[in-house]
Design an enzyme around this catalytic site. Structure first.
Site, PDB file in Angstrom:
ATOM      1  N   TYR A  51      -9.633  12.656  12.687  1.00 34.78           N
ATOM      2  CA  TYR A  51      -9.606  11.236  13.251  1.00 34.78           C
ATOM      3  C   TYR A  51     -10.787  10.460  13.220  1.00 34.78           C
ATOM      4  CZ  TYR A  51      -4.919   9.411  13.776  1.00 34.78           C
ATOM      5  OH  TYR A  51      -3.561   8.745  13.572  1.00 34.78           O
ATOM      6  N   GLU A  53     -11.325   6.631  13.356  1.00 37.16           N
ATOM      7  CA  GLU A  53     -11.600   5.275  13.778  1.00 37.16           C
ATOM      8  C   GLU A  53     -12.955   4.622  13.616  1.00 37.16           C
ATOM      9  OE1 GLU A  53      -9.137   6.954  15.050  1.00 37.16           O
ATOM     10  OE2 GLU A  53      -7.150   5.847  15.480  1.00 37.16           O
ATOM     11  N   ASP A 197     -10.398  -9.174  -8.320  1.00 32.04           N
ATOM     12  CA  ASP A 197      -9.445  -7.659  -8.225  1.00 32.04           C
ATOM     13  C   ASP A 197      -9.820  -7.339  -9.538  1.00 32.04           C
ATOM     14  OD1 ASP A 197      -7.741  -5.632  -8.020  1.00 32.04           O
ATOM     15  OD2 ASP A 197      -6.258  -6.756  -7.108  1.00 32.04           O
ATOM     16  N   THR A 223      -8.761  -0.699  -6.738  1.00 26.33           N
ATOM     17  CA  THR A 223      -8.119   0.623  -6.419  1.00 26.33           C
ATOM     18  C   THR A 223      -8.986   1.875  -6.952  1.00 26.33           C
ATOM     19  OG1 THR A 223      -6.903   0.444  -8.578  1.00 26.33           O
ATOM     20  CG2 THR A 223      -5.713   0.053  -6.352  1.00 26.33           C
ATOM     21  N   LYS A 226      -7.193   4.241 -10.953  1.00 28.53           N
ATOM     22  CA  LYS A 226      -6.890   3.864 -12.273  1.00 28.53           C
ATOM     23  C   LYS A 226      -7.950   4.505 -13.059  1.00 28.53           C
ATOM     24  CE  LYS A 226      -3.965  -0.150 -10.994  1.00 28.53           C
ATOM     25  NZ  LYS A 226      -4.141  -0.335  -9.636  1.00 28.53           N
ATOM     26  N   ARG A 232      -5.784   8.364  -4.943  1.00 27.90           N
ATOM     27  CA  ARG A 232      -5.005   6.912  -4.401  1.00 27.90           C
ATOM     28  C   ARG A 232      -5.725   6.442  -3.456  1.00 27.90           C
ATOM     29  NH1 ARG A 232      -0.968   6.723  -8.156  1.00 27.90           N
ATOM     30  NH2 ARG A 232      -0.636   4.783  -7.404  1.00 27.90           N
TER      31      ARG A 232
HETATM   32  N1  DSN Z   1       1.040  -0.832  -9.814  1.00 29.21           N
HETATM   33  C1  DSN Z   1      -0.196  -1.505 -10.384  1.00 29.21           C
HETATM   34  C2  DSN Z   1      -0.144  -1.527 -12.000  1.00 29.21           C
HETATM   35  O1  DSN Z   1       0.466  -0.645 -12.461  1.00 29.21           O
HETATM   36  O2  DSN Z   1      -0.583  -2.227 -12.513  1.00 29.21           O
HETATM   37  C3  DSN Z   1      -0.633  -2.643  -9.997  1.00 29.21           C
HETATM   38  O3  DSN Z   1      -0.781  -2.488  -8.506  1.00 29.21           O
END
Ligand code: DSN
Length: 417
Positions: A51, A53, A197, A223, A226, A232
């Site tokens: 942990y 924080e 974003d 994110t 990707k 993730r």
């Molecule tokens: N779920 C994502 C996508 O497939 O584009 C976006 O958050």
């Protein structure tokens, strides 16, 4: 015997089956990829036992000497890569990262202009079904009906009428360049903060394949799983003047302890992303996407905007007399995994839309190139014209399996298949 199998054979079996699936199909959902062995090792490590924080040197629990170093490495690498003044690597994923930006920049309410979900934006950019549309006043810009591209004139007009305090740009289903400089002009004209974003295109933005968001924008969210090929997770990058507000919004505003195993895996992914190999990977992702688009167009399929500048193409299945869902189901039977998606001004509902997204990040991670993209475009076309013919789809699946054998998936060793 491996410890997972001896403790929980059901879960072990399902992971093994999923490993085989990820190896034996063409994964073309544009937001998915393959994490490396190194990323997976950090992500599955004993760091999940701790942990933490707070932030480095400002924690609420003792025993942080290693965790602090890990988080410092991750934030330094993120800042260096994106050219940002400040980075927060603790958001649990993209939606929590965006939520922290709302909380940090606006507090409990305010006016936000974002890209319409139906036009390719994200739920968290102001959709009524998400916290963003529930807790904030929202207005949405969209696309030009003629070109299918972002309607910057409409965004400017709405900004002037609605006077948002924050503008979101960036998309989940948009095959063209996002003009951050144009959004910056609009934001400056109305005194709004600008947030990009870049979850879908993050890697492209620091490898020269897409314009970079800084210095045009105030905040970047992304994110990490990707194009970045990390675990993730999510990140927020911002100007120094916003650092304290963003950090406070993430913790204690929204989250408790950071997921230290994810922080470490993000650091590893960022190290990999700083390499010349990753730069070349991003170049090939776009080259492959353009080749895939050409292959689809040359076989008579219709693409929204007529092509692509980035990692994805959006097929107008309706133009071929199909629905996106029917095409996605047929493709899955044929071993090509994609997702049905809305197209601009789609007359059909979100759960059964007219379009289908196809992305090249995962196939490029397997080492496929333009020759394979033409082959894949042919298989997609063959599927589209044989949707009711299960034998034909099963034959395509066999071809897909053979192609996959020639291009082993990263992070998946042959013995696991
Ligand atoms: N779920 C994502 C996508 O497939 O584009 C976006 O958050």
């Amino acid at each position: 015997m491996d410890p997972l199998r001896s403790t929980d054979p059901e879960i072990a079996d399902l992971i093994e089956k999923e490993t085989r699936r990820q190896s034996a199909v063409l994964r073309m959902i544009p937001s998915e990829n393959y994490a490396s062995d190194a990323v997976l090792a950090a992500s599955g490590s004993i760091l999940c036992n701790k942990y933490s924080e707070g932030y480095p040197a400002k924690r609420y629990y003792q025993g942080q000497e290693n965790i602090d170093e890990i988080e410092r490495l991750a934030t330094t690498r993120a800042k260096d890569l994106f050219g940002a003044e400040h980075a927060n690597v603790q958001p649990y994923s993209g939606s929590p990262a965006n939520m922290a930006v709302y909380l940090g920049l606006l507090g409990k309410g305010g006016r936000v202009l974002g890209m319409d979900l139906a036009a390719g934006g994200h739920l968290t950019h102001g959709a009524k079904a998400s916290f963003s549309g529930l807790f904030y006043e929202v207005a949405a810009y969209g696309l030009s009906r003629e070109s299918g591209r972002i309607d910057y004139a409409q965004a400017r007009r709405l900004a002037k009428e609605f006077k948002p305090q924050m503008i979101f740009c960036g998309a989940s289903s948009y095959p063209r360049v996002v003009d951050f400089a144009a959004f910056a002009e609009i934001a400056a004209e109305v005194g709004a903060r600008l947030v990009a974003d870049i979850s879908h295109i993050s890697g492209l933005c620091f490898t020269g394949q897409h314009p970079a968001p800084f210095p045009h924008v105030d905040v970047v969210t992304t994110t990490t799983h990707k194009l970045l090929r990390g675990p993730r997770g999510g990140m927020i990058l911002c100007r120094q003047e916003l650092a304290a507000a963003i950090d406070k919004a993430v913790f204690p505003g929204l989250q408790g302890g950071p997921h230290n195993q994810t922080t470490a895996a993000i650091a590893v992914a960022l190290k990999e992303a700083a390499s010349p190999d990753y730069r070349e990977y991003c170049r090939r992702v776009v080259e492959n996407s353009k080749a895939l688009a050409e292959g689809l167009l040359s076989r008579g399929l219709t693409l929204v905007t007529g092509g692509t500048d980035n990692h994805l193409a959006l097929i107008d299945a309706g133009a071929a007399g199909l629905t996106g869902k029917a095409l996605a189901s047929g493709l899955e039977r044929a071993g090509i995994v994609a997702n049905a998606n809305k197209i601009p001004f789609d007359p059909r509902p979100a759960h059964d839309p007219s379009g289908l997204r196809l992305g090249t990040p995962a196939l490029t991670s397997r080492g496929m190139g333009v020759a394979e993209m033409d082959l894949v475009a042919g298989l997609v076309h063959q599927t589209a014209v044989n949707l009711e013919d299960h034998a034909a789809l099963d034959n395509i699946r066999q071809l897909v399996a053979e192609l996959c054998l020639d291009f082993p998936a990263p992070g998946i060793t042959p013995c696991e298949c």
